[in-house]
Design a protein around this motif. Structure first.
Motif, PDB file in Angstrom:
ATOM      1  N   TYR A  35       0.728  -1.181   0.032  1.00 55.03           N
ATOM      2  CA  TYR A  35      -0.020   0.054  -0.066  1.00 55.03           C
ATOM      3  C   TYR A  35       0.970   1.229  -0.050  1.00 55.03           C
ATOM      4  O   TYR A  35       2.074   1.173   0.497  1.00 55.03           O
ATOM      5  CB  TYR A  35      -1.004   0.015   1.514  1.00 55.03           C
ATOM      6  N   GLN A  37       0.407   5.596   1.279  1.00 53.45           N
ATOM      7  CA  GLN A  37      -0.560   6.408   2.065  1.00 53.45           C
ATOM      8  C   GLN A  37       0.120   7.683   1.916  1.00 53.45           C
ATOM      9  O   GLN A  37       1.007   7.938   2.147  1.00 53.45           O
ATOM     10  CB  GLN A  37      -0.256   5.930   3.598  1.00 53.45           C
ATOM     11  N   GLY A  40      -4.855  12.818   2.750  1.00 53.37           N
ATOM     12  CA  GLY A  40      -6.049  13.066   2.133  1.00 53.37           C
ATOM     13  C   GLY A  40      -6.524  11.802   1.286  1.00 53.37           C
ATOM     14  O   GLY A  40      -7.507  11.913   0.885  1.00 53.37           O
ATOM     15  N   HIS A  41      -5.655  10.860   1.562  1.00 47.47           N
ATOM     16  CA  HIS A  41      -6.095   9.727   0.419  1.00 47.47           C
ATOM     17  C   HIS A  41      -6.500   8.220   1.292  1.00 47.47           C
ATOM     18  O   HIS A  41      -6.723   7.181   0.782  1.00 47.47           O
ATOM     19  CB  HIS A  41      -5.261   9.499  -0.650  1.00 47.47           C
ATOM     20  N   GLY A  42      -5.836   8.294   2.536  1.00 47.00           N
ATOM     21  CA  GLY A  42      -5.744   7.169   3.249  1.00 47.00           C
ATOM     22  C   GLY A  42      -4.775   6.200   2.651  1.00 47.00           C
ATOM     23  O   GLY A  42      -3.900   6.497   1.940  1.00 47.00           O
ATOM     24  N   LEU A  43      -4.975   4.803   2.914  1.00 43.96           N
ATOM     25  CA  LEU A  43      -4.160   3.741   2.287  1.00 43.96           C
ATOM     26  C   LEU A  43      -4.660   3.328   0.957  1.00 43.96           C
ATOM     27  O   LEU A  43      -5.935   3.100   0.881  1.00 43.96           O
ATOM     28  CB  LEU A  43      -3.853   2.682   3.087  1.00 43.96           C
ATOM     29  N   LEU A  45      -4.131   0.486  -2.089  1.00 41.90           N
ATOM     30  CA  LEU A  45      -3.394  -0.771  -2.692  1.00 41.90           C
ATOM     31  C   LEU A  45      -2.619  -0.630  -3.911  1.00 41.90           C
ATOM     32  O   LEU A  45      -3.319  -0.061  -5.003  1.00 41.90           O
ATOM     33  CB  LEU A  45      -4.475  -1.851  -2.639  1.00 41.90           C
ATOM     34  N   GLY A  58      -3.422  -3.579  -7.916  1.00 42.37           N
ATOM     35  CA  GLY A  58      -4.366  -3.129  -7.105  1.00 42.37           C
ATOM     36  C   GLY A  58      -4.857  -1.791  -7.723  1.00 42.37           C
ATOM     37  O   GLY A  58      -4.757  -1.591  -8.917  1.00 42.37           O
ATOM     38  N   PHE A  90       3.395   0.865   2.708  1.00 45.36           N
ATOM     39  CA  PHE A  90       3.108  -0.017   3.952  1.00 45.36           C
ATOM     40  C   PHE A  90       2.934  -1.509   3.289  1.00 45.36           C
ATOM     41  O   PHE A  90       2.317  -1.865   2.091  1.00 45.36           O
ATOM     42  CB  PHE A  90       1.961   0.067   4.567  1.00 45.36           C
TER      43      PHE A  90
ATOM     44  N   GLN B  38      -4.460   3.643  13.219  1.00 47.92           N
ATOM     45  CA  GLN B  38      -2.907   4.103  12.977  1.00 47.92           C
ATOM     46  C   GLN B  38      -2.693   5.333  13.869  1.00 47.92           C
ATOM     47  O   GLN B  38      -3.301   6.374  13.638  1.00 47.92           O
ATOM     48  CB  GLN B  38      -2.895   4.530  11.362  1.00 47.92           C
ATOM     49  N   GLY B  43       2.175   1.548  11.228  1.00 49.16           N
ATOM     50  CA  GLY B  43       1.572   0.659  10.275  1.00 49.16           C
ATOM     51  C   GLY B  43       0.192   0.682  11.061  1.00 49.16           C
ATOM     52  O   GLY B  43      -0.097   0.716  12.197  1.00 49.16           O
ATOM     53  N   PRO B  44      -1.020   0.721  10.235  1.00 50.67           N
ATOM     54  CA  PRO B  44      -2.444   0.353  10.696  1.00 50.67           C
ATOM     55  C   PRO B  44      -2.244  -0.860  11.682  1.00 50.67           C
ATOM     56  O   PRO B  44      -1.758  -2.003  11.124  1.00 50.67           O
ATOM     57  CB  PRO B  44      -3.122   0.010   9.367  1.00 50.67           C
ATOM     58  N   TYR B  87      -9.998   3.595  11.413  1.00 54.61           N
ATOM     59  CA  TYR B  87     -10.558   3.230   9.942  1.00 54.61           C
ATOM     60  C   TYR B  87     -11.726   2.220  10.233  1.00 54.61           C
ATOM     61  O   TYR B  87     -11.500   1.316  10.770  1.00 54.61           O
ATOM     62  CB  TYR B  87      -9.546   2.862   9.111  1.00 54.61           C
ATOM     63  N   GLN B  96     -10.414  -7.132  -1.713  1.00 55.08           N
ATOM     64  CA  GLN B  96      -9.198  -6.193  -1.391  1.00 55.08           C
ATOM     65  C   GLN B  96     -10.033  -5.377  -0.061  1.00 55.08           C
ATOM     66  O   GLN B  96     -11.294  -5.065  -0.042  1.00 55.08           O
ATOM     67  CB  GLN B  96      -9.075  -5.101  -2.407  1.00 55.08           C
ATOM     68  N   PHE B  97      -9.028  -4.817   0.741  1.00 56.92           N
ATOM     69  CA  PHE B  97      -9.399  -3.817   1.844  1.00 56.92           C
ATOM     70  C   PHE B  97      -9.297  -2.582   1.212  1.00 56.92           C
ATOM     71  O   PHE B  97      -8.543  -2.205   0.500  1.00 56.92           O
ATOM     72  CB  PHE B  97      -8.464  -4.043   2.900  1.00 56.92           C
ATOM     73  N   PHE B  99      -9.336   1.368   2.388  1.00 56.49           N
ATOM     74  CA  PHE B  99      -9.075   2.328   3.487  1.00 56.49           C
ATOM     75  C   PHE B  99      -9.613   3.694   3.259  1.00 56.49           C
ATOM     76  O   PHE B  99      -8.906   4.162   2.239  1.00 56.49           O
ATOM     77  CB  PHE B  99      -7.768   2.387   4.080  1.00 56.49           C
ATOM     78  N   GLY B 100     -10.521   4.118   3.842  1.00 55.68           N
ATOM     79  CA  GLY B 100     -10.743   5.676   3.635  1.00 55.68           C
ATOM     80  C   GLY B 100     -10.060   6.494   4.157  1.00 55.68           C
ATOM     81  O   GLY B 100      -8.947   6.278   4.600  1.00 55.68           O
ATOM     82  N   THR B 101     -10.338   7.707   4.701  1.00 61.80           N
ATOM     83  CA  THR B 101      -9.643   8.711   5.511  1.00 61.80           C
ATOM     84  C   THR B 101      -9.733   8.496   7.000  1.00 61.80           C
ATOM     85  O   THR B 101      -9.010   9.124   7.782  1.00 61.80           O
ATOM     86  CB  THR B 101      -9.906  10.198   4.851  1.00 61.80           C
ATOM     87  N   GLY B 102     -10.682   7.804   7.307  1.00 67.97           N
ATOM     88  CA  GLY B 102     -10.907   7.705   8.651  1.00 67.97           C
ATOM     89  C   GLY B 102     -11.455   8.791   9.568  1.00 67.97           C
ATOM     90  O   GLY B 102     -11.768   9.699   9.143  1.00 67.97           O
TER      91      GLY B 102
END
Lengths: 114, 109
Positions: A35, A37, A40-43, A45, A58, A90, B38, B43-44, B87, B96-97, B99-102
């Protein structure tokens, strides 16, 4: 921490140079992920692997390639780094808990492309 | 496509319960709700997951509404070390996971 290490932890490089990031795991997990990071975009893939020599793209795979020649190592390569690839990267593995896959993450690699 | 909606930030007093909401109105029947957090620069970290029943572990409790369209993560006695981005993710096994911005939780002394 699911036995995940990443190397290097920090890297500064110049635009146009190749860069390889390594993810190493010690617990024989089949699935591995990369991933990135950004603020503003989070994580997001990049690529993932579901076994030795088995990989797939991804969400943001352009400009990246991966290789997995053995179970414990998953390599992410930037063939010609660009400033837009400055990010925190990550690695994650997927572990089954009660029959459900759950992801665990490494400590991250901070990459700065000048 | 994160499929979840979370408030961008929240504050909580130290020692009080932190209740973090998440909307997932388009969740399908075989999708689980996961929570990760996180802490800055790390790392998360996996916290908890559930399908339709409420769940509790040593870190937190997860309350999922009966219609499964929303959930709440509860940290029963927040400490300063719980300051992090949280998150909420919905995911079907094998997918797939995303992840948004949480939600950025700040625990205030």
């Amino acid at each position: 921490d699911a036995g995940i290490t990443q190397s290097p932890r920090h890297k500064v490089t110049e635009t146009g140079t190749p860069v390889t990031l390594r993810c190493h795991q010690t617990e024989n997990h089949r699935y591995m992920y990369w991933y990135r990071q950004d603020p503003g975009h989070g994580l997001r893939l990049i690529h993932y692997s579901y076994g030795v020599k088995d990989t797939d793209k991804g969400e943001v795979s352009d400009g990246y390639s991966v290789s997995r020649s053995k179970t414990e190592d998953f390599l992410l390569t930037l063939e010609s780094a660009t400033s837009s690839q400055t990010s925190v990267y990550f690695c994650a593995i997927s572990e089954s808990i009660g029959g459900l896959e759950t992801q665990y993450f490494g400590p991250g690699t901070r990459l700065l492309v000048l | 496509d994160a499929k979840t909606t979370q408030p961008p930030s929240m504050d909580c007093a130290e020692g009080r319960a932190a209740n973090l909401p998440c909307n997932h109105s388009t969740i399908s029947g075989n999708e689980y709700v996961y929570w990760y957090r996180q802490i800055h620069s790390q790392g998360p970290q996996y916290i908890i997951h559930g399908l339709k029943n409420n769940e509790t572990n040593e870190m937190a409790s997860l309350i999922i509404t009966e219609d499964r369209k929303s959930s709440t993560l509860i940290l029963p006695h927040a400490t300063l070390r719980d300051t992090a981005v949280y998150y909420c993710i919905v995911n079907q096994m094998g997918n797939q996971f995303y992840f948004g911005t949480g939600t950025s939780l700040t625990v205030i002394p």
